[in-house]
Design an enzyme around this catalytic site. Structure first.
Site, PDB file in Angstrom:
ATOM      1  N   LYS A 175       0.887  -1.233   0.348  1.00  0.00           N
ATOM      2  CA  LYS A 175       0.201   0.333   0.182  1.00  0.00           C
ATOM      3  C   LYS A 175       1.213   1.600  -0.230  1.00  0.00           C
ATOM      4  O   LYS A 175       2.147   1.190   0.489  1.00  0.00           O
ATOM      5  CB  LYS A 175      -0.803   0.188   1.288  1.00  0.00           C
ATOM      6  CG  LYS A 175      -2.122   1.011   1.118  1.00  0.00           C
ATOM      7  CD  LYS A 175      -3.061   0.110   0.606  1.00  0.00           C
ATOM      8  CE  LYS A 175      -4.507   1.282   0.463  1.00  0.00           C
ATOM      9  NZ  LYS A 175      -5.358   0.035  -0.013  1.00  0.00           N
ATOM     10  N   GLY A 216     -23.864   3.477  -3.080  1.00  0.00           N
ATOM     11  CA  GLY A 216     -22.991   4.365  -4.022  1.00  0.00           C
ATOM     12  C   GLY A 216     -22.907   3.352  -4.633  1.00  0.00           C
ATOM     13  O   GLY A 216     -23.614   2.280  -5.270  1.00  0.00           O
TER      14      GLY A 216
HETATM   15  P1  NAD Z   1     -19.587   5.612  -2.691  1.00  0.00           P
HETATM   16  O1  NAD Z   1     -19.052   6.143  -1.571  1.00  0.00           O
HETATM   17  O2  NAD Z   1     -19.181   5.178  -3.846  1.00  0.00           O
HETATM   18  O3  NAD Z   1     -20.511   5.238  -1.735  1.00  0.00           O
HETATM   19  C1  NAD Z   1     -20.844   4.823  -0.420  1.00  0.00           C
HETATM   20  C2  NAD Z   1     -22.740   5.434   0.351  1.00  0.00           C
HETATM   21  O4  NAD Z   1     -22.967   5.360   1.452  1.00  0.00           O
HETATM   22  C3  NAD Z   1     -22.737   6.605  -0.134  1.00  0.00           C
HETATM   23  O5  NAD Z   1     -22.804   7.251  -1.230  1.00  0.00           O
HETATM   24  C4  NAD Z   1     -22.446   7.251   1.321  1.00  0.00           C
HETATM   25  O6  NAD Z   1     -23.395   8.488   1.467  1.00  0.00           O
HETATM   26  C5  NAD Z   1     -23.344   6.450   2.287  1.00  0.00           C
HETATM   27  N1  NAD Z   1     -23.049   6.272   3.246  1.00  0.00           N
HETATM   28  C6  NAD Z   1     -22.041   6.880   3.868  1.00  0.00           C
HETATM   29  N2  NAD Z   1     -21.764   6.927   5.448  1.00  0.00           N
HETATM   30  C7  NAD Z   1     -23.777   6.666   5.013  1.00  0.00           C
HETATM   31  C8  NAD Z   1     -24.447   6.093   6.576  1.00  0.00           C
HETATM   32  N3  NAD Z   1     -24.051   6.081   8.148  1.00  0.00           N
HETATM   33  N4  NAD Z   1     -25.458   5.483   6.231  1.00  0.00           N
HETATM   34  C9  NAD Z   1     -25.840   5.090   4.581  1.00  0.00           C
HETATM   35  N5  NAD Z   1     -25.701   5.317   4.276  1.00  0.00           N
HETATM   36  C10 NAD Z   1     -24.328   6.050   3.755  1.00  0.00           C
HETATM   37  O7  NAD Z   1     -18.605   3.630  -1.525  1.00  0.00           O
HETATM   38  P2  NAD Z   1     -18.231   2.949  -2.969  1.00  0.00           P
HETATM   39  O8  NAD Z   1     -17.747   2.433  -3.581  1.00  0.00           O
HETATM   40  O9  NAD Z   1     -19.755   2.683  -2.923  1.00  0.00           O
HETATM   41  O10 NAD Z   1     -17.985   1.681  -1.344  1.00  0.00           O
HETATM   42  C11 NAD Z   1     -18.861   1.276  -0.119  1.00  0.00           C
HETATM   43  C12 NAD Z   1     -17.554   0.446   0.414  1.00  0.00           C
HETATM   44  O11 NAD Z   1     -17.072  -0.810   0.534  1.00  0.00           O
HETATM   45  C13 NAD Z   1     -17.213   1.338   1.351  1.00  0.00           C
HETATM   46  O12 NAD Z   1     -16.494   0.866   2.560  1.00  0.00           O
HETATM   47  C14 NAD Z   1     -15.589   1.044   0.451  1.00  0.00           C
HETATM   48  O13 NAD Z   1     -14.455   0.789   0.892  1.00  0.00           O
HETATM   49  C15 NAD Z   1     -15.703  -0.509   0.310  1.00  0.00           C
HETATM   50  N6  NAD Z   1     -14.961  -0.810  -1.240  1.00  0.00           N
HETATM   51  C16 NAD Z   1     -15.637  -0.495  -2.502  1.00  0.00           C
HETATM   52  C17 NAD Z   1     -15.073  -1.127  -3.785  1.00  0.00           C
HETATM   53  C18 NAD Z   1     -15.071  -0.399  -4.449  1.00  0.00           C
HETATM   54  O14 NAD Z   1     -15.082  -1.178  -5.909  1.00  0.00           O
HETATM   55  N7  NAD Z   1     -15.845   0.522  -5.280  1.00  0.00           N
HETATM   56  C19 NAD Z   1     -13.885  -2.111  -3.506  1.00  0.00           C
HETATM   57  C20 NAD Z   1     -13.623  -3.058  -1.888  1.00  0.00           C
HETATM   58  C21 NAD Z   1     -14.094  -2.179  -0.840  1.00  0.00           C
END
Ligand code: NAD
Length: 352
Positions: free
Chosen positions: A80, A186
């Protein structure tokens, strides 16, 4: 404090620090383990309050990548990078150039990718100065559709496959009529909702912003609920797809679902919550196992893979989870600990 005495130091192979005066770059790269192959992991830019805080993050995150790659069946290790700075104020092409050169100094032992605060454009700038930058473009998605480099479709498909396998294991049924509460609409949560809707699941969704849930209500007939109630609804599955540390003693004690399967990183507030979930009979899909679809996607975009091979690889997440669940039951251990054990067995064996 020396790196070797740091509480998060755990046999990391290499920790490199970089300061480039001209661009202002202050960055750290940690390579945790390369037994299975070159280390792969995102570059995060964050306004860390101190170098100590940045070091803690990079040591912890790089180790996590070793475990994730091992259980995702990738010939890669864990690494990382962190850049100390505010991505909204401190970013510049010169900074990305300096970061690309820094990555290059490790000669391929570490391959970087996207993480918080770093965009595809930033990676493309770094790639002008290093061959060890991934995620600069995508060729295909798991379903054969075009890929713009965003790993979210692969992550969401992996979570869907993993959730389905978890429901089969815990509830002995398919997804038709299964009630799923998704926290966060999201990039991943919304796509997961679509997969689940296509299989006939009944959806409940919550987000701190109204747009995502409104779209899910319109397109998938999802019921919109508040962020306060999403984890304790009377549903079969909770899918955390927002932020980490949401599985606490309190939230688990008020949970009615029998399965937790979602994308969010670091869902357990502490490792011991895994044991509480087991005692309560809630099947927990270890986060770094079920959300590995994105990193599997990034791996297949390098080299000469195909959409079909990518899809089949992501679908292995289901079997990996079932193996974890079977061992958890046989050895009376929480699933998070079993996942760690299985990852360690994989990457430590590779050293021999
Ligand atoms: P994103 O930022 O697009 O979506 C996250 C959503 O959660 C947002 O719409 C935000 O408004 C909402 N949110 C924040 N706090 C909240 C709460 N208290 N209650 C309800 N909703 C809330 O992120 P993403 O890319 O969809 O990723 C989601 C999760 O998955 C994250 O934890 C990320 O680290 C993990 N993740 C994502 C990926 C990827 O490929 N994008 C890969 C591995 C892990």
């Amino acid at each position: 404090m020396s790196v070797f005495e740091h509480s998060e130091f755990d046999q990391h192979e290499q920790v490199a620090f970089c300061h480039d005066q001209a661009s202002g770059l202050k960055a750290i790269i940690a390579v945790h383990n390369t037994n299975l192959g070159p280390s792969l992991g995102g570059c995060r830019m964050w306004p860390y309050a101190s170098g100590e805080e940045a070091l803690t993050d990079v040591l912890r995150l790089s180790k996590g990548m070793t475990y994730k790659a091992a259980l995702a069946g990738l010939p890669q290790g864990g690494g990382k990078a962190v850049i100390i700075g505010d991505p909204r104020k401190d970013k510049s092409p010169e900074l990305m150039e300096a970061m690309g050169k820094f990555v290059n100094t490790l000669g391929g032992k570490y391959i970087t990718a996207e993480d918080s605060g770093i965009s595809v454009t930033d990676l493309q700038k770094m790639a002008e100065f290093s061959d060890y930058i991934s995620g600069t473009s995508g060729k295909f998605c798991f379903d054969g559709s075009p890929n713009d480099g965003n790993p979210a479709p692969g992550t969401a498909y992996g979570v869907f496959v993993g959730l389905k396998a978890s429901v089969e294991y815990a509830l002995n049924r398919d997804l038709k009529g299964v009630k799923v509460a998704i926290q966060g609409m999201g990039h991943v949560g919304y796509r997961l909702a679509r997969h689940l809707h296509e299989q006939g699941a009944e959806l409940f969704v919550a987000d701190i912003f109204p747009e995502g849930p409104a779209k899910a209500a319109e397109e998938f007939g999802a019921t919109v609920v508040t962020t306060d109630e999403i984890l304790s609804l009377d549903v079969d599955v909770v899918a955390p797809c927002a932020m980490g540390a949401i599985l606490t003693i309190d939230s688990v004690n008020s949970m009615k679902a029998k399965v937790v399967a979602g994308a969010a990183n670091n869902q357990l507030a502490t490792e011991s919550v895994g044991e509480l979930l087991r005692e309560k009979g809630v099947l927990y899909a270890p986060d770094y196992v079920i959300n590995a679809g994105g990193i599997i996607d990034i791996y297949h975009q390098q080299g000469d893979s195909t959409a079909e091979r990518l899809r089949l690889h992501i679908e292995q997440i289901g079997q990996t989870l079932k193996d974890i669940y079977a061992r958890s039951e046989a050895e009376s251990l929480p699933t998070n600990l079993v996942a760690n054990l299985m990852a360690e067995e994989t990457f430590k064996k590779a050293a021999n």
